[in-house]
Design a protein around this motif. Structure first.
Motif, PDB file in Angstrom:
ATOM      1  N   ILE A 231       0.825  -1.200   0.000  1.00 25.45           N
ATOM      2  CA  ILE A 231       0.000   0.000   0.000  1.00 25.45           C
ATOM      3  C   ILE A 231       0.865   1.258   0.000  1.00 25.45           C
ATOM      4  CG2 ILE A 231      -0.244   0.282   2.515  1.00 25.45           C
ATOM      5  CD1 ILE A 231      -3.307   0.761   1.867  1.00 25.45           C
ATOM      6  N   GLU A 232       2.114   1.124   0.474  1.00 24.57           N
ATOM      7  CA  GLU A 232       3.025   2.265   0.448  1.00 24.57           C
ATOM      8  C   GLU A 232       3.399   2.651  -0.985  1.00 24.57           C
ATOM      9  OE1 GLU A 232       2.821   0.642   4.302  1.00 24.57           O
ATOM     10  OE2 GLU A 232       3.505  -0.389   2.477  1.00 24.57           O
ATOM     11  N   ASN A 233       3.308   1.703  -1.925  1.00 27.35           N
ATOM     12  CA  ASN A 233       3.620   1.982  -3.325  1.00 27.35           C
ATOM     13  C   ASN A 233       2.405   2.434  -4.123  1.00 27.35           C
ATOM     14  OD1 ASN A 233       5.461  -0.817  -2.696  1.00 27.35           O
ATOM     15  ND2 ASN A 233       6.542   0.973  -3.464  1.00 27.35           N
ATOM     16  N   PHE A 234       1.274   2.592  -3.457  1.00 27.53           N
ATOM     17  CA  PHE A 234       0.019   2.879  -4.143  1.00 27.53           C
ATOM     18  C   PHE A 234      -0.319   4.362  -4.063  1.00 27.53           C
ATOM     19  CE2 PHE A 234      -4.817   2.675  -3.930  1.00 27.53           C
ATOM     20  CZ  PHE A 234      -4.956   2.634  -5.305  1.00 27.53           C
ATOM     21  N   ASN A 235      -0.464   4.996  -5.219  1.00 24.48           N
ATOM     22  CA  ASN A 235      -0.866   6.404  -5.296  1.00 24.48           C
ATOM     23  C   ASN A 235      -2.388   6.466  -5.396  1.00 24.48           C
ATOM     24  OD1 ASN A 235      -0.861   9.178  -5.590  1.00 24.48           O
ATOM     25  ND2 ASN A 235      -0.395   9.127  -7.787  1.00 24.48           N
ATOM     26  N   ASP A 236      -3.033   6.572  -4.259  1.00 21.07           N
ATOM     27  CA  ASP A 236      -4.495   6.498  -4.194  1.00 21.07           C
ATOM     28  C   ASP A 236      -5.120   7.846  -4.505  1.00 21.07           C
ATOM     29  OD1 ASP A 236      -7.033   5.603  -3.809  1.00 21.07           O
ATOM     30  OD2 ASP A 236      -6.905   5.466  -1.625  1.00 21.07           O
ATOM     31  N   MET A 243      -6.928  -5.524  -8.022  1.00 20.56           N
ATOM     32  CA  MET A 243      -7.226  -6.931  -7.721  1.00 20.56           C
ATOM     33  C   MET A 243      -6.273  -7.348  -6.622  1.00 20.56           C
ATOM     34  SD  MET A 243      -7.687  -8.300 -11.631  1.00 20.56           S
ATOM     35  CE  MET A 243      -6.439  -7.195 -12.309  1.00 20.56           C
ATOM     36  N   ALA A 244      -6.801  -7.584  -5.428  1.00 20.25           N
ATOM     37  CA  ALA A 244      -5.950  -7.801  -4.265  1.00 20.25           C
ATOM     38  C   ALA A 244      -6.326  -9.072  -3.524  1.00 20.25           C
ATOM     39  CB  ALA A 244      -6.036  -6.598  -3.325  1.00 20.25           C
ATOM     40  N   SER A 245      -5.365  -9.618  -2.803  1.00 19.48           N
ATOM     41  CA  SER A 245      -5.601 -10.783  -1.967  1.00 19.48           C
ATOM     42  C   SER A 245      -5.301 -10.396  -0.508  1.00 19.48           C
ATOM     43  CB  SER A 245      -4.703 -11.949  -2.416  1.00 19.48           C
ATOM     44  OG  SER A 245      -3.324 -11.605  -2.256  1.00 19.48           O
ATOM     45  N   PRO A 246      -5.820 -11.190   0.465  1.00 16.75           N
ATOM     46  CA  PRO A 246      -6.632 -12.396   0.294  1.00 16.75           C
ATOM     47  C   PRO A 246      -8.088 -12.078  -0.011  1.00 16.75           C
ATOM     48  CG  PRO A 246      -6.313 -11.978   2.616  1.00 16.75           C
ATOM     49  CD  PRO A 246      -5.478 -10.960   1.896  1.00 16.75           C
ATOM     50  N   GLY A 252      -3.874  -8.318   5.191  1.00 18.86           N
ATOM     51  CA  GLY A 252      -3.115  -7.997   3.990  1.00 18.86           C
ATOM     52  C   GLY A 252      -3.608  -6.781   3.237  1.00 18.86           C
ATOM     53  N   LEU A 253      -3.171  -6.680   1.978  1.00 18.28           N
ATOM     54  CA  LEU A 253      -3.440  -5.494   1.182  1.00 18.28           C
ATOM     55  C   LEU A 253      -4.926  -5.328   0.873  1.00 18.28           C
ATOM     56  CD1 LEU A 253      -2.234  -3.071  -0.157  1.00 18.28           C
ATOM     57  CD2 LEU A 253      -1.693  -4.448  -2.163  1.00 18.28           C
ATOM     58  N   SER A 254      -5.640  -6.431   0.629  1.00 19.22           N
ATOM     59  CA  SER A 254      -7.074  -6.296   0.339  1.00 19.22           C
ATOM     60  C   SER A 254      -7.801  -5.671   1.528  1.00 19.22           C
ATOM     61  CB  SER A 254      -7.687  -7.650  -0.023  1.00 19.22           C
ATOM     62  OG  SER A 254      -7.644  -8.556   1.066  1.00 19.22           O
ATOM     63  N   ARG A 255      -7.413  -6.062   2.749  1.00 21.96           N
ATOM     64  CA  ARG A 255      -8.044  -5.501   3.946  1.00 21.96           C
ATOM     65  C   ARG A 255      -7.674  -4.026   4.110  1.00 21.96           C
ATOM     66  NH1 ARG A 255     -10.572  -7.701   8.467  1.00 21.96           N
ATOM     67  NH2 ARG A 255     -11.132  -6.005   9.901  1.00 21.96           N
ATOM     68  N   GLN A 256      -6.410  -3.687   3.866  1.00 19.63           N
ATOM     69  CA  GLN A 256      -5.986  -2.299   3.982  1.00 19.63           C
ATOM     70  C   GLN A 256      -6.741  -1.399   3.010  1.00 19.63           C
ATOM     71  OE1 GLN A 256      -1.764  -3.352   3.371  1.00 19.63           O
ATOM     72  NE2 GLN A 256      -1.314  -2.273   5.281  1.00 19.63           N
ATOM     73  N   LEU A 257      -6.882  -1.838   1.768  1.00 20.15           N
ATOM     74  CA  LEU A 257      -7.604  -1.041   0.782  1.00 20.15           C
ATOM     75  C   LEU A 257      -9.091  -0.955   1.124  1.00 20.15           C
ATOM     76  CD1 LEU A 257      -5.889  -2.318  -2.473  1.00 20.15           C
ATOM     77  CD2 LEU A 257      -5.679  -0.044  -1.471  1.00 20.15           C
ATOM     78  N   PHE A 258      -9.655  -2.063   1.593  1.00 21.44           N
ATOM     79  CA  PHE A 258     -11.063  -2.047   1.978  1.00 21.44           C
ATOM     80  C   PHE A 258     -11.312  -1.005   3.064  1.00 21.44           C
ATOM     81  CE2 PHE A 258     -14.394  -3.316   4.911  1.00 21.44           C
ATOM     82  CZ  PHE A 258     -15.480  -3.414   4.048  1.00 21.44           C
TER      83      PHE A 258
END
Length: 322
Positions: A231-236, A243-246, A252-258
């Motif tokens: 997520i540190e590499n993501f320019n939101d 498309m993220a897992s788990p 993980g990243l899917s939870r952080q983005l959610f």
């Protein structure tokens, strides 16, 4: 049999930590991807070292014991004959026919008689087994046709992106809609990236369309999609597709983005596959008014949530065992 952990997670423990001394057979692709799944499981497990069921060294010893089997090749162990058929569903998935003293038993986990975008359908057998043991997760459910679900999926995504939100999207739809080409797409799954190399290795196991396409270009070289490592590499900034897992949104990243996106009604979360009880993904399918964050606080669930499953564990057709 397939490499998904709901079928094979305990096999390593059974072989390495118990008194079982039998032989284990897998198709080539299943063995290759299964090793990646086990290694990922060990890396992402949150339990203490003492509570781990197995470690990386156990995996290496275990994988050396697994023997591979080609589709349609008959093997015999202690007078028991067996061979396997293509099951569809995922790369390497197999239906096993076991012949014991002339009694034929068909054993299969997930299978699909629908050819999908890259895999062949499950094979039709030449004869009926005497006994059939079969996966039954979706055994009594009716599913919409594949094209209907794909249209729902892409309609949700297109409308969300158009209003400036963030969501997921399949590559082919993107290619056919140039008005969306300035929207970045990210693939955020190190495990899936490693598995993609296996898929490219076993192109001959794919359906005819993929085999023909590979003669001219690599169908798994997704030119519209970039890899997102963290997520540190993501320019939101602005609309995007991730498309993220788990898939269960438990970490993980899917939870952080959610958690970053869930309170904004412009955004959407599309859950495209089977999710298990007790996960956040299962919870939000029922669209609660708020969700519990990883820090224990709550946040409003304003984003759109769509469950459009492409995980058809069985597509049942009478002719499979005709």
């Amino acid at each position: 049999m397939n490499f998904h952990l709901d079928h094979a997670a305990s096999l390593l423990y059974f072989l390495e930590k118990t008194t079982f001394k039998g032989r284990v057979f897998m198709t080539h692709a299943t063995k290759a991807i299964y090793k990646l799944f086990l290694s990922d499981y060990v890396k992402v497990s949150k339990v203490s070292v003492e509570d781990m069921l197995y470690d990386e060294q156990d995996i290496l010893r275990f994988m050396d014991k697994i023997e591979v089997i080609d589709f349609h090749k008959t093997l015999e162990v202690n007078g028991i004959r067996f061979w396997c058929y293509t099951a569809g569903h995922v790369l390497g998935a197999a239906m096993f026919m076991v012949d014991i003293a002339g009694v034929r038993v068909l054993y299969t986990g997930d299978y699909s008689r629908e050819e999908d975008r890259h895999l062949r359908a499950a094979e039709i057998l030449q004869f009926s087994p005497d006994i059939c043991i079969i996966e039954s997760t979706y055994g009594v459910q009716l599913h919409q046709p594949w094209n209907v679900r794909e249209k729902r999926f892409t309609d949700v995504i297109h409308s969300t992106i158009s209003q400036g939100g963030c969501v997921l999207i399949p590559d082919e739809y993107w290619f056919n809609h140039p008005e969306l080409h300035n929207i970045p797409i990210y693939y955020a799954s190190p495990l899936a990236k490693r598995c993609m190399a296996v898929y490219q290795t076993y192109i001959n196991s794919m359906n005819e369309r993929i085999c023909n396409q590979f003669a001219n270009s690599n169908p798994f070289d997704f030119k519209h999609i970039s890899t997102l490592k963290s997520i540190e590499n993501f320019n939101d900034v602005g609309p995007s597709v991730v498309m993220a897992s788990p898939n269960g949104l438990q970490s993980g990243l899917s939870r952080q983005l959610f958690e970053t996106w869930c309170s904004d009604k412009k955004n959407a979360c599309v859950i495209p596959g089977y999710v298990v009880e007790g996960t956040l993904a299962k919870t939000i399918i029922n669209e609660p008014k708020e969700v519990t964050l990883m820090n224990g606080l709550t946040a409003p669930l304003n984003m759109q949530v769509h469950y459009i499953s492409f995980s058809l564990k069985q597509i049942l057709h009478r002719e499979v065992c005709s």
